[in-house]
Design a protein around this motif. Structure first.
Motif, PDB file in Angstrom:
ATOM      1  N   PHE A   1      17.083  -7.668   1.343  1.00 21.03           N
ATOM      2  CA  PHE A   1      16.352  -6.595   0.690  1.00 21.03           C
ATOM      3  C   PHE A   1      14.903  -7.009   0.439  1.00 21.03           C
ATOM      4  O   PHE A   1      14.623  -8.162   0.100  1.00 21.03           O
ATOM      5  CB  PHE A   1      17.007  -6.240  -0.646  1.00 21.03           C
ATOM      6  N   LEU A   2      14.006  -6.057   0.594  1.00 20.36           N
ATOM      7  CA  LEU A   2      12.614  -6.239   0.231  1.00 20.36           C
ATOM      8  C   LEU A   2      12.273  -5.278  -0.899  1.00 20.36           C
ATOM      9  O   LEU A   2      12.794  -4.161  -0.944  1.00 20.36           O
ATOM     10  CB  LEU A   2      11.698  -6.000   1.438  1.00 20.36           C
ATOM     11  N   ALA A   3      11.416  -5.711  -1.792  1.00 19.92           N
ATOM     12  CA  ALA A   3      11.145  -4.950  -3.003  1.00 19.92           C
ATOM     13  C   ALA A   3       9.780  -4.308  -2.967  1.00 19.92           C
ATOM     14  O   ALA A   3       8.930  -4.642  -2.169  1.00 19.92           O
ATOM     15  CB  ALA A   3      11.261  -5.855  -4.228  1.00 19.92           C
ATOM     16  N   GLY A   4       9.591  -3.372  -3.920  1.00 24.05           N
ATOM     17  CA  GLY A   4       8.355  -2.630  -3.987  1.00 24.05           C
ATOM     18  C   GLY A   4       7.474  -3.051  -5.129  1.00 24.05           C
ATOM     19  O   GLY A   4       7.532  -4.180  -5.591  1.00 24.05           O
ATOM     20  N   THR A   5       6.658  -2.133  -5.549  1.00 25.57           N
ATOM     21  CA  THR A   5       5.783  -2.375  -6.685  1.00 25.57           C
ATOM     22  C   THR A   5       5.989  -1.271  -7.712  1.00 25.57           C
ATOM     23  O   THR A   5       6.629  -0.261  -7.438  1.00 25.57           O
ATOM     24  CB  THR A   5       4.297  -2.379  -6.271  1.00 25.57           C
TER      25      THR A   5
ATOM     26  N   VAL B   1      13.173   5.461 -12.281  1.00 24.22           N
ATOM     27  CA  VAL B   1      12.080   4.710 -11.708  1.00 24.22           C
ATOM     28  C   VAL B   1      11.749   5.202 -10.324  1.00 24.22           C
ATOM     29  O   VAL B   1      12.622   5.439  -9.531  1.00 24.22           O
ATOM     30  CB  VAL B   1      12.465   3.224 -11.601  1.00 24.22           C
ATOM     31  N   VAL B   2      10.459   5.333 -10.043  1.00 25.80           N
ATOM     32  CA  VAL B   2      10.004   5.596  -8.695  1.00 25.80           C
ATOM     33  C   VAL B   2       9.515   4.296  -8.111  1.00 25.80           C
ATOM     34  O   VAL B   2       8.710   3.637  -8.712  1.00 25.80           O
ATOM     35  CB  VAL B   2       8.862   6.612  -8.697  1.00 25.80           C
ATOM     36  N   MET B   3       9.995   3.906  -6.917  1.00 26.13           N
ATOM     37  CA  MET B   3       9.594   2.654  -6.334  1.00 26.13           C
ATOM     38  C   MET B   3       9.263   2.775  -4.874  1.00 26.13           C
ATOM     39  O   MET B   3       9.850   3.530  -4.184  1.00 26.13           O
ATOM     40  CB  MET B   3      10.719   1.653  -6.329  1.00 26.13           C
ATOM     41  N   VAL B   4       8.392   1.944  -4.439  1.00 26.42           N
ATOM     42  CA  VAL B   4       8.194   1.776  -3.030  1.00 26.42           C
ATOM     43  C   VAL B   4       8.503   0.349  -2.722  1.00 26.42           C
ATOM     44  O   VAL B   4       8.037  -0.537  -3.354  1.00 26.42           O
ATOM     45  CB  VAL B   4       6.770   2.064  -2.636  1.00 26.42           C
ATOM     46  N   ALA B   5       9.287   0.157  -1.707  1.00 25.76           N
ATOM     47  CA  ALA B   5       9.619  -1.178  -1.398  1.00 25.76           C
ATOM     48  C   ALA B   5       8.840  -1.577  -0.230  1.00 25.76           C
ATOM     49  O   ALA B   5       8.594  -0.825   0.653  1.00 25.76           O
ATOM     50  CB  ALA B   5      11.019  -1.401  -1.041  1.00 25.76           C
ATOM     51  N   LEU B   6       8.715  -2.602  -0.205  1.00 23.47           N
ATOM     52  CA  LEU B   6       7.714  -3.475   0.231  1.00 23.47           C
ATOM     53  C   LEU B   6       6.720  -2.988  -0.685  1.00 23.47           C
ATOM     54  O   LEU B   6       5.896  -3.138  -1.071  1.00 23.47           O
ATOM     55  CB  LEU B   6       7.245  -3.267   1.617  1.00 23.47           C
ATOM     56  N   ALA B   7       6.557  -1.978  -0.582  1.00 22.96           N
ATOM     57  CA  ALA B   7       5.954  -1.668  -1.768  1.00 22.96           C
ATOM     58  C   ALA B   7       7.211  -1.332  -2.452  1.00 22.96           C
ATOM     59  O   ALA B   7       7.880  -0.626  -1.867  1.00 22.96           O
ATOM     60  CB  ALA B   7       5.202  -0.460  -1.879  1.00 22.96           C
TER      61      ALA B   7
ATOM     62  N   ARG C   1       3.765   2.048   3.139  1.00 26.52           N
ATOM     63  CA  ARG C   1       2.955   2.889   2.258  1.00 26.52           C
ATOM     64  C   ARG C   1       3.793   4.077   1.808  1.00 26.52           C
ATOM     65  O   ARG C   1       4.416   4.751   2.644  1.00 26.52           O
ATOM     66  CB  ARG C   1       1.707   3.403   2.983  1.00 26.52           C
ATOM     67  N   GLY C   2       3.811   4.364   0.522  1.00 29.35           N
ATOM     68  CA  GLY C   2       4.565   5.488   0.004  1.00 29.35           C
ATOM     69  C   GLY C   2       3.775   6.278  -1.024  1.00 29.35           C
ATOM     70  O   GLY C   2       2.922   5.725  -1.730  1.00 29.35           O
ATOM     71  N   ARG C   3       4.087   7.558  -1.118  1.00 29.84           N
ATOM     72  CA  ARG C   3       3.386   8.410  -2.073  1.00 29.84           C
ATOM     73  C   ARG C   3       4.283   9.584  -2.465  1.00 29.84           C
ATOM     74  O   ARG C   3       5.025  10.125  -1.643  1.00 29.84           O
ATOM     75  CB  ARG C   3       2.084   8.943  -1.464  1.00 29.84           C
ATOM     76  N   GLU C   4       4.187   9.956  -3.742  1.00 26.59           N
ATOM     77  CA  GLU C   4       4.791  11.196  -4.225  1.00 26.59           C
ATOM     78  C   GLU C   4       3.941  11.670  -5.385  1.00 26.59           C
ATOM     79  O   GLU C   4       3.809  10.984  -6.402  1.00 26.59           O
ATOM     80  CB  GLU C   4       6.237  10.966  -4.678  1.00 26.59           C
ATOM     81  N   GLY C   5       3.313  12.834  -5.222  1.00 27.08           N
ATOM     82  CA  GLY C   5       2.423  13.322  -6.266  1.00 27.08           C
ATOM     83  C   GLY C   5       1.263  12.363  -6.481  1.00 27.08           C
ATOM     84  O   GLY C   5       0.624  11.922  -5.532  1.00 27.08           O
ATOM     85  N   ASP C   6       1.021  11.998  -7.744  1.00 23.08           N
ATOM     86  CA  ASP C   6      -0.082  11.095  -8.043  1.00 23.08           C
ATOM     87  C   ASP C   6       0.330   9.628  -8.048  1.00 23.08           C
ATOM     88  O   ASP C   6      -0.461   8.754  -8.398  1.00 23.08           O
ATOM     89  CB  ASP C   6      -0.718  11.451  -9.391  1.00 23.08           C
ATOM     90  N   PHE C   7       1.574   9.338  -7.652  1.00 24.66           N
ATOM     91  CA  PHE C   7       2.050   7.966  -7.565  1.00 24.66           C
ATOM     92  C   PHE C   7       1.925   7.466  -6.133  1.00 24.66           C
ATOM     93  O   PHE C   7       2.309   8.155  -5.182  1.00 24.66           O
ATOM     94  CB  PHE C   7       3.512   7.880  -7.997  1.00 24.66           C
ATOM     95  N   SER C   8       1.374   6.271  -5.970  1.00 20.52           N
ATOM     96  CA  SER C   8       1.301   5.662  -4.641  1.00 20.52           C
ATOM     97  C   SER C   8       1.540   4.169  -4.754  1.00 20.52           C
ATOM     98  O   SER C   8       1.274   3.552  -5.799  1.00 20.52           O
ATOM     99  CB  SER C   8      -0.056   5.919  -3.981  1.00 20.52           C
ATOM    100  N   THR C   9       2.044   3.581  -3.699  1.00 23.70           N
ATOM    101  CA  THR C   9       2.346   2.161  -3.688  1.00 23.70           C
ATOM    102  C   THR C   9       2.299   1.661  -2.260  1.00 23.70           C
ATOM    103  O   THR C   9       2.497   2.416  -1.316  1.00 23.70           O
ATOM    104  CB  THR C   9       3.724   1.894  -4.305  1.00 23.70           C
ATOM    105  N   SER C  10       1.999   0.385  -2.110  1.00 20.21           N
ATOM    106  CA  SER C  10       1.978  -0.215  -0.776  1.00 20.21           C
ATOM    107  C   SER C  10       2.201  -1.707  -0.893  1.00 20.21           C
ATOM    108  O   SER C  10       1.830  -2.342  -1.874  1.00 20.21           O
ATOM    109  CB  SER C  10       0.660   0.076  -0.067  1.00 20.21           C
ATOM    110  N   VAL C  11       2.836  -2.259   0.130  1.00 16.88           N
ATOM    111  CA  VAL C  11       3.023  -3.701   0.217  1.00 16.88           C
ATOM    112  C   VAL C  11       2.782  -4.137   1.653  1.00 16.88           C
ATOM    113  O   VAL C  11       3.266  -3.504   2.585  1.00 16.88           O
ATOM    114  CB  VAL C  11       4.428  -4.128  -0.228  1.00 16.88           C
ATOM    115  N   ASP C  12       2.024  -5.185   1.801  1.00 15.53           N
ATOM    116  CA  ASP C  12       1.853  -5.841   3.097  1.00 15.53           C
ATOM    117  C   ASP C  12       2.687  -7.114   3.061  1.00 15.53           C
ATOM    118  O   ASP C  12       2.401  -8.022   2.267  1.00 15.53           O
ATOM    119  CB  ASP C  12       0.385  -6.195   3.352  1.00 15.53           C
ATOM    120  N   TYR C  13       3.698  -7.169   3.908  1.00 18.34           N
ATOM    121  CA  TYR C  13       4.563  -8.337   3.980  1.00 18.34           C
ATOM    122  C   TYR C  13       4.224  -9.162   5.218  1.00 18.34           C
ATOM    123  O   TYR C  13       4.100  -8.617   6.320  1.00 18.34           O
ATOM    124  CB  TYR C  13       6.026  -7.925   4.085  1.00 18.34           C
ATOM    125  N   THR C  14       4.124 -10.464   5.033  1.00 19.95           N
ATOM    126  CA  THR C  14       4.163 -11.414   6.133  1.00 19.95           C
ATOM    127  C   THR C  14       5.541 -12.051   6.089  1.00 19.95           C
ATOM    128  O   THR C  14       5.867 -12.782   5.134  1.00 19.95           O
ATOM    129  CB  THR C  14       3.075 -12.485   6.000  1.00 19.95           C
TER     130      THR C  14
END
Length: 217
Positions: free
Chosen positions: A90-94, A13-19, A194-207
């Protein structure tokens, strides 16, 4: 998150936390300074985890819930408190895309999250890290992500979780960009990843709403 087929049923799995992988996974196997600012409370000596401990513990935490209550699939922050350890938050991604989450964090607790990360084998990680990019903003100020090229880790998956897809222990290699923050000062904070690798991208805005630390007197 990006999924690729893994041995013995494990999904890499590729993950971005928070994202927000060594040897092929096998089920049933046993495991093997940032200066303070207005946003942070005084640092604790134990605020940081080693690379292998960070990745092994975070992936196990992320795989500890079925999809309906999994923190990575969370769309608003309602699952962010599930199964948190006592010494770090811990904070999680998408699984890809962007979400906004609101989360209450106990005071005095360091925070750790992936920016973009992977489970697989050493070759997967070498290819992944060559293209991994990410940014982190805490209350509008840039935080430099940590680079973890690859560590042998063991991930324990709960039944029905969307990461390993199977229950059991999996020996894999973990890699990625990560952020570790010392305990934040009580009050509201903004954390954008904000995270990216190749064509995968993810982002999370945490309050993040940090409560007052417990009275130790």
């Amino acid at each position: 998150m990006r999924f690729t087929a893994g041995a013995a049923g494990l999904t890499a799995v590729v993950m971005v936390a928070l994202a927000g992988c060594g040897t092929p996974a096998a089920t049933g196997s046993e495991s093997p300074e940032r200066g303070a600012s207005a946003s942070t409370a005084p640092e604790r000596e134990d605020a940081r985890l080693s690379s292998a401990e960070l990745q092994g513990r975070w992936w196990t935490w992320a795989a500890s819930e079925p999809e309906a209550t999994n923190p990575v699939a969370d769309t608003d922050g309602s699952a962010c408190g599930r199964n948190q350890p006592h010494d770090v938050w811990f904070l999680a991604g998408t699984f890809g895309g962007q979400v906004k989450r609101a989360c209450e964090v106990p005071g005095g607790r360091p925070i750790a999250a992936p920016v973009v990360n992977l489970l697989g084998d050493p070759q997967d990680c070498a290819a992944f890290m060559s293209g991994a990019r990410g940014t982190v903003l805490l209350d509008g100020e840039a935080v430099e992500p940590e680079t973890h090229e690859g560590d042998p880790i063991t991930v324990r998956g709960a039944p029905g979780n969307p990461l390993t897809r199977e229950e059991g222990n999996f020996a894999v290699t973990g890699c990625g960009l990560w952020v570790q923050l010392p305990p934040l000062a009580p009050g509201k904070h903004s954390l954008k990843i904000r995270g990216r690798e190749g064509d995968f991208s993810t982002s999370v805005d945490y309050t993040l709403t940090v409560t007052a630390p417990p009275d130790r007197a």
